[in-house]
Write a protein that holds these residues in place. Structure first.
Motif, PDB file in Angstrom:
ATOM      1  N   ALA A   1      37.825  45.439  31.454  1.00  0.00           N
ATOM      2  CA  ALA A   1      37.272  46.021  32.677  1.00  0.00           C
ATOM      3  C   ALA A   1      36.059  46.903  32.379  1.00  0.00           C
ATOM      4  CB  ALA A   1      38.345  46.819  33.411  1.00  0.00           C
ATOM      5  N   ASP A   2      36.087  47.604  31.244  1.00  0.00           N
ATOM      6  CA  ASP A   2      34.933  48.424  30.855  1.00  0.00           C
ATOM      7  C   ASP A   2      33.687  47.552  30.696  1.00  0.00           C
ATOM      8  OD1 ASP A   2      36.425  50.736  30.846  1.00  0.00           O
ATOM      9  OD2 ASP A   2      36.707  50.801  28.678  1.00  0.00           O
TER      10      ASP A   2
ATOM     11  N   VAL B   1      40.893  39.243  34.659  1.00  0.00           N
ATOM     12  CA  VAL B   1      40.475  40.647  34.792  1.00  0.00           C
ATOM     13  C   VAL B   1      39.091  40.720  35.435  1.00  0.00           C
ATOM     14  CG1 VAL B   1      39.869  42.749  33.545  1.00  0.00           C
ATOM     15  CG2 VAL B   1      41.885  41.429  32.857  1.00  0.00           C
ATOM     16  N   CYS B   2      38.186  39.857  34.995  1.00  0.00           N
ATOM     17  CA  CYS B   2      36.814  39.902  35.521  1.00  0.00           C
ATOM     18  C   CYS B   2      36.759  39.469  36.981  1.00  0.00           C
ATOM     19  CB  CYS B   2      35.897  39.023  34.681  1.00  0.00           C
ATOM     20  SG  CYS B   2      35.586  39.708  33.041  1.00  0.00           S
ATOM     21  N   ALA B   3      37.580  38.511  37.357  1.00  0.00           N
ATOM     22  CA  ALA B   3      37.633  38.096  38.757  1.00  0.00           C
ATOM     23  C   ALA B   3      38.086  39.253  39.634  1.00  0.00           C
ATOM     24  CB  ALA B   3      38.562  36.897  38.927  1.00  0.00           C
ATOM     25  N   GLY B   4      39.116  39.966  39.172  1.00  0.00           N
ATOM     26  CA  GLY B   4      39.598  41.117  39.924  1.00  0.00           C
ATOM     27  C   GLY B   4      38.590  42.240  39.976  1.00  0.00           C
ATOM     28  N   ALA B   5      37.926  42.495  38.839  1.00  0.00           N
ATOM     29  CA  ALA B   5      36.922  43.556  38.782  1.00  0.00           C
ATOM     30  C   ALA B   5      35.748  43.229  39.682  1.00  0.00           C
ATOM     31  CB  ALA B   5      36.440  43.746  37.346  1.00  0.00           C
ATOM     32  N   GLY B   6      35.310  41.989  39.679  1.00  0.00           N
ATOM     33  CA  GLY B   6      34.185  41.593  40.508  1.00  0.00           C
ATOM     34  C   GLY B   6      34.495  41.718  41.987  1.00  0.00           C
ATOM     35  N   ARG B   7      35.693  41.316  42.385  1.00  0.00           N
ATOM     36  CA  ARG B   7      36.070  41.412  43.795  1.00  0.00           C
ATOM     37  C   ARG B   7      36.135  42.860  44.251  1.00  0.00           C
ATOM     38  NH1 ARG B   7      39.405  36.925  42.551  1.00  0.00           N
ATOM     39  NH2 ARG B   7      41.131  38.300  42.008  1.00  0.00           N
TER      40      ARG B   7
ATOM     41  N   GLY C   1      35.717  42.881  49.360  1.00  0.00           N
ATOM     42  CA  GLY C   1      36.556  42.150  48.431  1.00  0.00           C
ATOM     43  C   GLY C   1      36.258  40.662  48.384  1.00  0.00           C
ATOM     44  N   ALA C   2      35.011  40.275  48.637  1.00  0.00           N
ATOM     45  CA  ALA C   2      34.651  38.861  48.614  1.00  0.00           C
ATOM     46  C   ALA C   2      34.847  38.267  47.232  1.00  0.00           C
ATOM     47  CB  ALA C   2      33.193  38.691  49.046  1.00  0.00           C
ATOM     48  N   SER C   3      35.147  36.976  47.192  1.00  0.00           N
ATOM     49  CA  SER C   3      35.356  36.309  45.916  1.00  0.00           C
ATOM     50  C   SER C   3      34.060  36.176  45.142  1.00  0.00           C
ATOM     51  CB  SER C   3      35.950  34.909  46.152  1.00  0.00           C
ATOM     52  OG  SER C   3      37.195  35.008  46.787  1.00  0.00           O
ATOM     53  N   LEU C   4      34.193  36.070  43.815  1.00  0.00           N
ATOM     54  CA  LEU C   4      33.028  35.828  42.977  1.00  0.00           C
ATOM     55  C   LEU C   4      32.529  34.404  43.188  1.00  0.00           C
ATOM     56  CD1 LEU C   4      34.255  37.468  39.671  1.00  0.00           C
ATOM     57  CD2 LEU C   4      32.447  38.321  41.154  1.00  0.00           C
ATOM     58  N   PRO C   5      31.246  34.148  42.905  1.00  0.00           N
ATOM     59  CA  PRO C   5      30.713  32.798  43.080  1.00  0.00           C
ATOM     60  C   PRO C   5      31.470  31.788  42.224  1.00  0.00           C
ATOM     61  CG  PRO C   5      28.947  34.403  42.721  1.00  0.00           C
ATOM     62  CD  PRO C   5      30.236  35.107  42.461  1.00  0.00           C
TER      63      PRO C   5
END
Length: 219
Positions: A34-35, A100-106, A112-116
């Motif tokens: 996440a960092d 983790v990155c999907a959650g962090a991006g949202r 809270g839109a999804s990542l591309p």
């Protein structure tokens, strides 16, 4: 090529630095990912998470042998988070990174839109050839240093980098190559560095990305 604008390294190659030995075990694995996903302060919200996610998904879904992915992670992360020691499959590791990155991006995007969606990479044969040539030009020194610092069999790291460049994404292959050069303290000539700068410029890298390995010209 991954579209991303940053003055520095980005994506999976940047993530490996967050786990570089000795990795701080005071931080959990998820916190460390996440960092990295938070990115730099001058980047748009979610941008760093999105590009790590894209790299991880492309690599996990590729035809590369899982042991090749494990080897590249071990060397690029400078042995800081040893997947074999923790009994983690390399593809499971990439899926964990992606989650983790999907959650962090949202969480960083409004509403809270999804990542591309991660799209297939469209590249030219010229870019693939240029990256493979750069890897092969450093192969003898890289193989020796990978064996010295990480106990890797001769040629396995070079083979892995070439496979990423030819079968996954030459941009990711080149970024991992630059990271591995630094992690293995591989000496390079000024001519090699100049070619890396030219290639980095072609990929659209920021001003401090390739210069991260400039010190290797003085080894």
């Amino acid at each position: 090529m991954t579209a991303h604008r940053s003055d520095w390294d980005f994506g999976l190659s940047r993530l490996t630095k967050f786990f570089a030995g000795p990795w701080s075990h005071e931080r959990t694995v998820e916190e460390t990912i996440a960092d990295a996903a938070a990115g730099h302060t001058d980047e748009p919200p979610g941008a760093a998470a999105s590009v790590i996610l894209a790299d991880a998904v492309r690599l996990e879904e590729s035809s590369l042998p899982t042991e090749v992915i494990a080897t590249l992670w071990a060397v690029a992360s400078d042995g800081g988070y040893d997947l074999a020691y923790f009994g983690v499959d390399a593809r499971d590791w990439l899926r964990r990174v992606a989650a983790v990155c999907a959650g962090a991006g949202r969480s960083e995007r409004t509403g809270g839109a999804s990542l591309p969606t991660v799209e297939p990479v469209t590249v030219s044969g010229e870019s693939v050839r240029a990256v493979v040539e750069a890897i092969r030009s450093a192969a003898p020194a890289l193989e020796a240093k990978a064996a010295t610092y990480h106990g890797q069999p001769a040629g396995e790291v070079v083979r892995g980098l070439e496979l990423v460049a030819t079968q996954v994404d030459p941009d990711l292959g080149f970024r991992l190559f630059l990271r591995v050069l630094g992690a293995c303290r591989v000496p390079i000539s000024q001519g090699q560095y100049d070619r890396y700068e030219s290639l980095g410029s072609a990929f659209g890298y920021g001003r401090f990305h390739v210069s991260d390995v400039e010190y290797l010209t003085r080894y």
